[in-house]
Design an enzyme around this catalytic site. Structure first.
Site, mmCIF file in Angstrom:
data_model
loop_
_atom_site.group_PDB
_atom_site.id
_atom_site.type_symbol
_atom_site.label_atom_id
_atom_site.label_comp_id
_atom_site.label_asym_id
_atom_site.label_seq_id
_atom_site.Cartn_x
_atom_site.Cartn_y
_atom_site.Cartn_z
ATOM 1 N N THR A 1 6.041 0.543 2.173
ATOM 2 C CA THR A 1 7.119 1.304 2.797
ATOM 3 C C THR A 1 6.485 2.357 3.690
ATOM 4 O OG1 THR A 1 8.621 0.963 0.931
ATOM 5 C CG2 THR A 1 9.113 2.799 2.411
ATOM 6 N N LEU B 1 0.820 -1.210 0.000
ATOM 7 C CA LEU B 1 0.000 0.000 0.000
ATOM 8 C C LEU B 1 0.856 1.265 0.000
ATOM 9 C CD1 LEU B 1 -2.421 -1.483 2.637
ATOM 10 C CD2 LEU B 1 -3.017 -1.026 0.247
ATOM 11 N N PRO B 2 0.262 2.415 -0.367
ATOM 12 C CA PRO B 2 1.073 3.618 -0.590
ATOM 13 C C PRO B 2 1.630 4.326 0.642
ATOM 14 C CG PRO B 2 -0.982 3.687 -1.862
ATOM 15 C CD PRO B 2 -1.109 2.571 -0.868
ATOM 16 N N LYS C 1 14.907 -0.204 4.674
ATOM 17 C CA LYS C 1 14.404 0.388 3.425
ATOM 18 C C LYS C 1 14.580 1.900 3.429
ATOM 19 C CE LYS C 1 12.171 0.931 -0.459
ATOM 20 N NZ LYS C 1 10.776 0.557 -0.690
ATOM 21 N N LYS D 1 8.236 10.908 -0.619
ATOM 22 C CA LYS D 1 7.543 10.265 0.507
ATOM 23 C C LYS D 1 8.528 9.528 1.399
ATOM 24 C CE LYS D 1 6.023 6.132 1.007
ATOM 25 N NZ LYS D 1 5.452 4.795 0.798
#
Length: 316
Positions: free
Chosen positions: A118, A87-88, A193, A268
Site C-alpha cells: 500500500t 512491502l511496508p 485502497k 501510515k
C-alpha cells in the site's frame, strides 16, 4: 510468450490445458505478517516459489516448506517470470525496484511485476513507466482483508494496470484472494485502497465515540451493539470489528487489541491519503483529523495495538 501460456490456464487447477504450469517459477518479496501467508498460499497451489526478505527467519519459514531463497531482488528477477512484492512503504518499494540489486536491474523482458504494497499511487505510476521502458509489465495490486484473510486466501485485490496485464495476473492472485477487482489504470488500485482505508479509519473513530458515549450514559454496550447493527448506524466497525472488548470474541478488542491492523499501519495509510489529497487538491477534513488522532495514539505508546484501540484512547 507469457500471455499465451496464461491464456491456456485452468482457473480452478492452476494447470494449463496441456497439464503444465504456465509459470515455471514465481518470486515473492516481503514476508511480513501479510506476505508470509500470501506466499504460503502460492506454495499450497503447487507453484515453485523463490522468496526474498531482509529477515532471514522469515525466509527460513518459507524454505522449510518448499520455497527457494534468493540473495537479492536482482538475483530473483533473473529466474522468474512473475514477481509479487508486499512491502511496508514507498521507500521500501522504490529500493526493491530501483537500487543496484533491485528488480528492474535484471528482470527478464515481458516479466510481470505485481506490487501488493500500500503506497502512493503516483509512486506506482512512476514505477510502471520505468518498467515499461525495460519491456516489463507492472500492476499495483494492494489488498484488503487483514491477516486472517491473508492466511485463509480470501483477500480482496484492488488492481491497477492494463486490462491485458490484469488478465495475466488473475490466476495467480486467485491463489491468495477471493475477490480480484480491476480498478483501472496503474495507480487506481492504490487509490481505491487509500479511499477505503481512510473511510475505515474515520468510521472506527465514529464507532468508538458512540460506544464511549453510550457507556458513560450507563447504556450496556451489548444492547447498543444490537441496536446499532439493526439501525442506520450499522457499519463494518460496529458489526464485524467492534472496538469494545467482549462484544466479538475474535475481534482484536477482545484479545487486548493484539493482532489485526495496527495503529501504525492505519496512521501510515491516512498519511498517504492526506498526501495524495494535497496533490490533487481534494478536501478531506475528517481524513486529516483521523490521521492526527492515530498519530496521537502512537505518541502515547500504543503504536503496535490494533487500530480499534482508539476506543480505549477516548476513554482516557
Amino acid at each position: 510468450m507469457l500471455a499465451n501460456a496464461i491464456s491456456t490456464l485452468d482457473m480452478k487447477t492452476g494447470m494449463t490445458k496441456k497439464g503444465k504450469r504456465c509459470f515455471s517459477r514465481i518470486g515473492f518479496i516481503g514476508l511480513g505478517n501479510m506476505g508470509s501467508h500470501m506466499a504460503r498460499n502460492i506454495l499450497k497451489k503447487g507453484y515453485k516459489l523463490i522468496v526474498f526478505d531482509v529477515n532471514e527467519s522469515a525466509m527460513s519459514n518459507l524454505t522449510d516448506i518448499g520455497a527457494d531463497r534468493a540473495s537479492s531482488p536482482a538475483e530473483m528477477a533473473k529466474d522468474v517470470e512473475v514477481i509479487v512484492s508486499m512491502l511496508p512503504s514507498n521507500q521500501h518499494v522504490l529500493d526493491v525496484y530501483n537500487l543496484k540489486n533491485g528488480l528492474l536491474s535484471s528482470a527478464k523482458r515481458n516479466s510481470l511485476l505485481i506490487d501488493s504494497s500500500t503506497i502512493d499511487p503516483f509512486v506506482s505510476q512512476t514505477l510502471a513507466k520505468e518498467a515499461k521502458k525495460l519491456g516489463l509489465n507492472f500492476l499495483d495490486s494492494p489488498v484488503s482483508g487483514g491477516i486472517n484473510a491473508a492466511k485463509d486466501g480470501t483477500l480482496t485485490f484492488m488492481v491497477g494496470g492494463s486490462k491485458e496485464n490484469f488478465e495475466l495476473a488473475k490466476t495467480l492472485l486467485n491463489c491468495m484472494g477471493s475477490r480480484i477487482i480491476h480498478c483501472g489504470d496503474v495507480g487506481m488500485g492504490q487509490a481505491a485502497k487509500l479511499c477505503n482505508n481512510m473511510l475505515l479509519g474515520i468510521s472506527m473513530i465514529g464507532t468508538a465515540e458512540a460506544f464511549n458515549l453510550g457507556q458513560k450514559l450507563g447504556l450496556d454496550s451489548k444492547i447498543l451493539t444490537d441496536i446499532i447493527n439493526s439501525s442506520s448506524g450499522k457499519c463494518w466497525s460496529s458489526e464485524l470489528y467492534n472496538p469494545v472488548p467482549g462484544i466479538l470474541k475474535n475481534a482484536p478488542s477482545s484479545k487486548n487489541y493484539e493482532g489485526g491492523f495496527g495503529v501504525t499501519l492505519m496512521a501510515k495509510d491516512l498519511g498517504l491519503a492526506q498526501s495524495v489529497a494535497t496533490k490533487v487538491e481534494a478536501t478531506i477534513p475528517l481524513g486529516s483529523l483521523a490521521h492526527q488522532i492515530y498519530r496521537a495514539i502512537i505518541v502515547q505508546g500504543f503504536a503496535n495495538k490494533d487500530f480499534s484501540y482508539v476506543y480505549q484512547f477516548f476513554k482516557g
